[in-house]
Design an enzyme around this catalytic site. Structure first.
Site, short mmCIF file in Angstrom:
data_model
loop_
_atom_site.label_atom_id
_atom_site.label_comp_id
_atom_site.label_asym_id
_atom_site.label_seq_id
_atom_site.Cartn_x
_atom_site.Cartn_y
_atom_site.Cartn_z
N THR A 88 22.31 6.05 -7.23
CA THR A 88 22.50 5.71 -8.64
C THR A 88 23.75 6.38 -9.20
O THR A 88 24.51 5.76 -9.96
CB THR A 88 21.27 6.13 -9.46
OG1 THR A 88 20.13 5.44 -8.97
CG2 THR A 88 21.45 5.82 -10.93
N HIS A 92 17.55 15.60 -9.06
CA HIS A 92 16.36 15.01 -8.45
C HIS A 92 15.46 16.09 -7.86
O HIS A 92 15.86 17.25 -7.75
CB HIS A 92 16.75 14.00 -7.35
CG HIS A 92 17.25 12.70 -7.89
ND1 HIS A 92 18.58 12.49 -8.20
CD2 HIS A 92 16.61 11.54 -8.18
CE1 HIS A 92 18.73 11.26 -8.66
NE2 HIS A 92 17.56 10.65 -8.65
N ASN A 122 0.80 -1.22 0.00
CA ASN A 122 0.00 0.00 0.00
C ASN A 122 0.83 1.27 0.00
O ASN A 122 0.29 2.38 0.11
CB ASN A 122 -0.97 0.00 1.19
CG ASN A 122 -2.13 -0.94 0.96
OD1 ASN A 122 -2.63 -1.04 -0.16
ND2 ASN A 122 -2.56 -1.65 1.99
N THR A 179 15.41 1.16 0.29
CA THR A 179 16.69 1.87 0.36
C THR A 179 16.99 2.31 1.79
O THR A 179 16.13 2.23 2.68
CB THR A 179 16.68 3.09 -0.56
OG1 THR A 179 15.60 3.96 -0.17
CG2 THR A 179 16.48 2.68 -2.02
N LYS A 198 14.29 15.10 -2.06
CA LYS A 198 15.26 14.03 -1.88
C LYS A 198 16.27 14.42 -0.81
O LYS A 198 16.85 15.50 -0.85
CB LYS A 198 15.97 13.72 -3.20
CG LYS A 198 16.89 12.51 -3.13
CD LYS A 198 17.39 12.11 -4.52
CE LYS A 198 18.34 10.93 -4.47
NZ LYS A 198 17.70 9.72 -3.91
#
Length: 252
Positions: free
Chosen positions: A154, A143, A10, A87, A147
């Site tokens: 990455t 980004h 969810n 993460t 963030k």
């Protein structure tokens, strides 16, 4: 047909993956796990993964770091391969992921995008050709303004790909303002931009004399991470114990 358990069903990515699976005849979510056990998708949802009794071929995890221990324990106990997409894991948790891979198939990557992972593979021969010829390597990542970490995981993975191809001869330079000095030939500059609602953009520049070669990836939607996770689940189902990443999915 690949049957999956969606851990964190969810959350934002859980809902994205549920929508994608509903359109894919080769994969089915047979159960979800979330503290919110309500779902419009029709599959049963369990508050704790330990309570899940569904037969599955793989688990896709987009949950929270606090759920990792229970996830790994379940995966090992039930011998169900797991794709770890959560993460921010601690060093201890990353070590636990590695330990679990000795008993069950585990896939973990810094980025689940098929495009990014193809780029990671492409950078290796490019680095051997261009960096060896004296080209400087710079990475710029962009980004959204929410963030928290910089540079992105990455961007580090892209730098690691170049560095691996060059026998780890390079150091990473994250800030040029702290000192006034000429650029070192054996460094990879990594710069971060934060603004607006940029989903994700990464550029790797090989800068030579009178020419620049640029590799660029742009993410327009977080759905790309869900698509990658689904392909990873199809790949990992039935695989023997071991530690896998998206490079294995790309290379087959």
């Amino acid at each position: 047909m690949t049957r999956i358990i969606m851990n964190g069903c969810n959350g934002h990515m859980g809902r994205v993956i549920s929508d994608l699976c509903a359109q894919d005849d080769d994969i089915e979510i047979v159960a979800g796990v979330d503290i919110d056990t309500q779902t419009p998708y029709g599959y049963p949802v369990f508050a704790e993964i330990a309570d899940c009794d569904a037969e599955a071929d793989a688990i896709i995890d987009f949950s929270h770091v606090s759920c990792i221990d229970a996830l790994l324990a379940y995966s090992v106990e039930k011998s169900v391969p797991v794709i770890v997409c959560t993460t921010g894991l601690s060093e201890e948790q990353n070590a636990a992921v590695r330990a679990a891979s000795e008993e069950v198939a585990v896939l973990k990557s810094a980025n689940m995008s098929l495009g990014i992972n193809t780029l990671i593979e492409l950078l290796k021969p490019a680095a051997r050709a261009l960096a060896t010829a004296g080209f400087d390597v710079e990475i710029v990542e962009k980004h959204h303004n929410r963030k928290l970490d910089a540079p992105s995981g990455t961007a580090i993975a892209l730098a690691d790909s170049v560095n691996e191809a060059m026998d780890h001869a390079y150091e990473y330079k994250l800030d040029r303002s702290a000192e006034r000095k000429k650029r070192d030939k054996k460094e990879i500059g990594i710069q971060a931009v934060r603004g607006g609602n940029i989903v994700g953009e990464h550029e790797v520049l090989f800068c030579g004399t009178d020419e620049v070669v640029t590799f660029k990836h742009t993410a327009y939607s977080r759905a790309i991470f869900g698509k990658g996770a689904i392909e990873a689940a199809k790949f990992l189902a039935g695989k023997p114990a071991g530690f896998y990443d998206m490079g294995d999915v790309i290379c087959g």
